[in-house]
Design an enzyme around this catalytic site. Structure first.
Site, PDB file in Angstrom:
ATOM      1  N   SER A  68       0.216  -1.343   0.003  1.00  0.00           N
ATOM      2  CA  SER A  68      -0.472   0.158  -0.372  1.00  0.00           C
ATOM      3  C   SER A  68       0.767   1.372   0.042  1.00  0.00           C
ATOM      4  CB  SER A  68      -1.007  -0.535   1.300  1.00  0.00           C
ATOM      5  OG  SER A  68       0.364  -0.042   2.252  1.00  0.00           O
ATOM      6  N   ARG A  91      -2.053  -2.875   6.979  1.00  0.00           N
ATOM      7  CA  ARG A  91      -2.562  -3.030   8.091  1.00  0.00           C
ATOM      8  C   ARG A  91      -4.304  -2.353   7.255  1.00  0.00           C
ATOM      9  NH1 ARG A  91       1.877  -1.701  12.087  1.00  0.00           N
ATOM     10  NH2 ARG A  91       2.158  -0.706  10.089  1.00  0.00           N
ATOM     11  N   SER A 199      15.035  -6.725   1.363  1.00  0.00           N
ATOM     12  CA  SER A 199      15.964  -6.888   2.892  1.00  0.00           C
ATOM     13  C   SER A 199      16.152  -5.047   2.045  1.00  0.00           C
ATOM     14  CB  SER A 199      17.287  -7.734   3.023  1.00  0.00           C
ATOM     15  OG  SER A 199      18.280  -7.379   3.189  1.00  0.00           O
ATOM     16  N   TYR A 213      17.351  -2.286  13.312  1.00  0.00           N
ATOM     17  CA  TYR A 213      16.741  -2.320  12.301  1.00  0.00           C
ATOM     18  C   TYR A 213      18.096  -3.480  11.401  1.00  0.00           C
ATOM     19  CZ  TYR A 213      15.887  -1.228   7.218  1.00  0.00           C
ATOM     20  OH  TYR A 213      15.403  -1.314   6.082  1.00  0.00           O
ATOM     21  N   LYS A 217      17.496  -6.993   8.947  1.00  0.00           N
ATOM     22  CA  LYS A 217      17.012  -7.434   7.465  1.00  0.00           C
ATOM     23  C   LYS A 217      18.378  -8.985   6.928  1.00  0.00           C
ATOM     24  CE  LYS A 217      14.603  -4.793   6.243  1.00  0.00           C
ATOM     25  NZ  LYS A 217      13.146  -5.201   5.728  1.00  0.00           N
TER      26      LYS A 217
END
Ligand SMILES: NC(=O)C1=CN([C@@H]2O[C@H](COP(=O)(O)OP(=O)(O)OC[C@H]3O[C@@H](n4cnc5c(N)ncnc54)[C@H](OP(=O)(O)O)[C@@H]3O)[C@@H](O)[C@H]2O)C=CC1
Ligand SMILES: CCCCCCCCCCCCCCCC(=O)[C@@H](N)CO
EC number: 1.1.1.102
Length: 359
Positions: A68, A91, A199, A213, A217
């Site tokens: 989205s 979501r 990734s 983070y 990944k």
């Protein structure tokens, strides 16, 4: 005997009598070169055995998590332009509806459909499984799954809320495991399919500001390598994409808390447009390439960090063999400059703190 024959026999006589062995190194060099050429030719002859057959996107069902917004939305648009049927997963329903409209504008025939599914990919596996089932009932078995739902946080280690480490692992890692698990059985039965994991360049190198983070990944790479080894006999190909900073709502959000160091280091690789990233990663997934990199720094990083990852073309393997040492040399300079950015920022902070105190 002609004059010419006389001359050549004179030369060979001379060589035999005197120093024919002087030619030996040249002959050996020639033999070695011939062997190398023959070896490379042989590799190219067997290359169809290791290069997968490209997937036809026309009429295929592609599921894009994180479809989205940002990179995911552009991936969906790129696939739609090639005739695919799309399921967008995210979501927020209003963002999904908006994205659906944008994707529909890229249609190339009037049979194409965009389906929206609102679900959190990281929370409950049975929920993810059931929505994927619904999508398969409506648009047929999934031919390609793009795991792009994810989020980034960039802050110093000690400033990150402890809960963040778990949350990022849930969204970026488990949020890729669940949808993959939900489609893989059908793919195995059909002996075809593509799985993409999005990734990041921060999934190839650990950088200042990415202590929460980067691991989420990096984890995708381990998952992808293991999964690829299991899936290859079933003609299912896995792709890991490693984009640099890309101009998306996600990046804008991340920039709000990004330390100066991280900004300066990331500038090395520049900022890409999501459309450009989408084009490259979709092409790589269609071809079944294991690694998908973006830009010249991305290319170097991919060769440099290839490790034991699978190769999908002879050219790729040869390039890695030839460039590895050179790229490591370049990388050492980059590392040096990153360290100096970090040091300079620290000194500057301490100086401004001292000034504050003295005022
Ligand atoms: N932009 C960049 O600089 C780079 C991004 N990446 C990676 O690419 C991916 C996309 O990034 P980008 O386009 O910037 O991100 P955006 O924030 O623009 O979009 C993220 C998408 O993921 C969805 N999403 C997030 N969390 C969940 C969840 N728990 N369940 C379902 N859907 C979810 C969002 O929808 P919703 O919030 O409604 O659920 C949205 O559709 C991420 O994995 C990111 O780490 C990699 C390299 C560079
Ligand atoms: C030979 C070696 C070459 C080395 C080049 C190194 C370049 C380092 C740049 C790293 C950029 C990190 C981007 C992270 C993007 C991301 O995932 C977030 N923005 C997500 O929102």
């Amino acid at each position: 005997m002609s004059a010419e024959e006389g001359l050549s026999s004179a030369i060979s006589d001379w060589l035999i009598i005197n120093s024919w062995w002087l030619l030996l190194p040249f002959v050996m060099l020639l033999v070695v070169a011939a062997f190398i050429v023959a070896f490379v030719l042989l590799l190219y002859m067997i290359s169809p055995l290791i290069s997968p057959k490209p997937l036809k996107l026309n009429g295929a069902h592609v599921v894009v998590t994180g479809g989205s917004s940002g990179i995911g939305k552009c991936i969906a648009m790129e696939c739609y332009r090639q005739g695919a049927f799309i399921t967008l997963v995210a979501r927020d329903e209003s963002k999904l509806v908006q994205a659906k409209k944008e994707v529909e504008k890229c249609a190339i025939n009037d049979k194409q459909v965009v389906l929206c599914i609102s679900v959190d990919v990281s929370k409950d596996y049975s929920q993810v499984e059931s929505v994927i089932k619904q999508a398969q009932e409506k648009l047929g078995p999934v031919d390609m799954l793009v795991n792009c739902a994810g989020t980034a946080v960039s802050e110093k280690f000690e400033q990150l809320e402890v809960d963040r480490f778990r949350k990022l692992m849930e969204v970026n890692y488990l949020g890729s495991v669940y949808p993959t698990r939900a489609v893989i059985t059908t793919m195995k039965e059909r002996r075809m399919g593509r799985i993409m994991f999005v990734s990041s360049q921060a999934g190839q190198i650990g950088l200042f500001g990415y202590t929460a983070y980067s691991p989420s990944k990096f984890a995708l790479r381990g998952l992808a390598e293991s999964l690829q080894m299991e899936m290859k006999p079933y003609n299912i190909y896995v792709t890991v994409a490693y984009p640099p900073d890309t101009d998306t709502p996600g990046l804008a959000e991340e920039n709000k808390t990004k330390p100066l160091e991280t900004k300066m280091i990331s500038e090395t690789s520049g900022v890409c447009q999501p459309e450009q990233v989408a084009k490259i990663v979709v092409k790589d997934a269609v071809q079944g390439n294991f690694t998908s990199s973006v830009g010249p720094d991305g290319y170097m990083l991919a060769a440099l960090t290839c490790g034991m990852s699978p190769v999908t073309s002879i050219t790729e393997g040869l390039q890695q063999i030839v460039t590895m040492g050179l790229f490591r040399t370049i990388a050492l300079f980059y590392l040096g400059s990153f360290d100096s950015i970090v040091r300079r920022c620290m000194i500057q902070r301490e100086q401004s703190k001292a000034v504050d105190k003295s005022e």
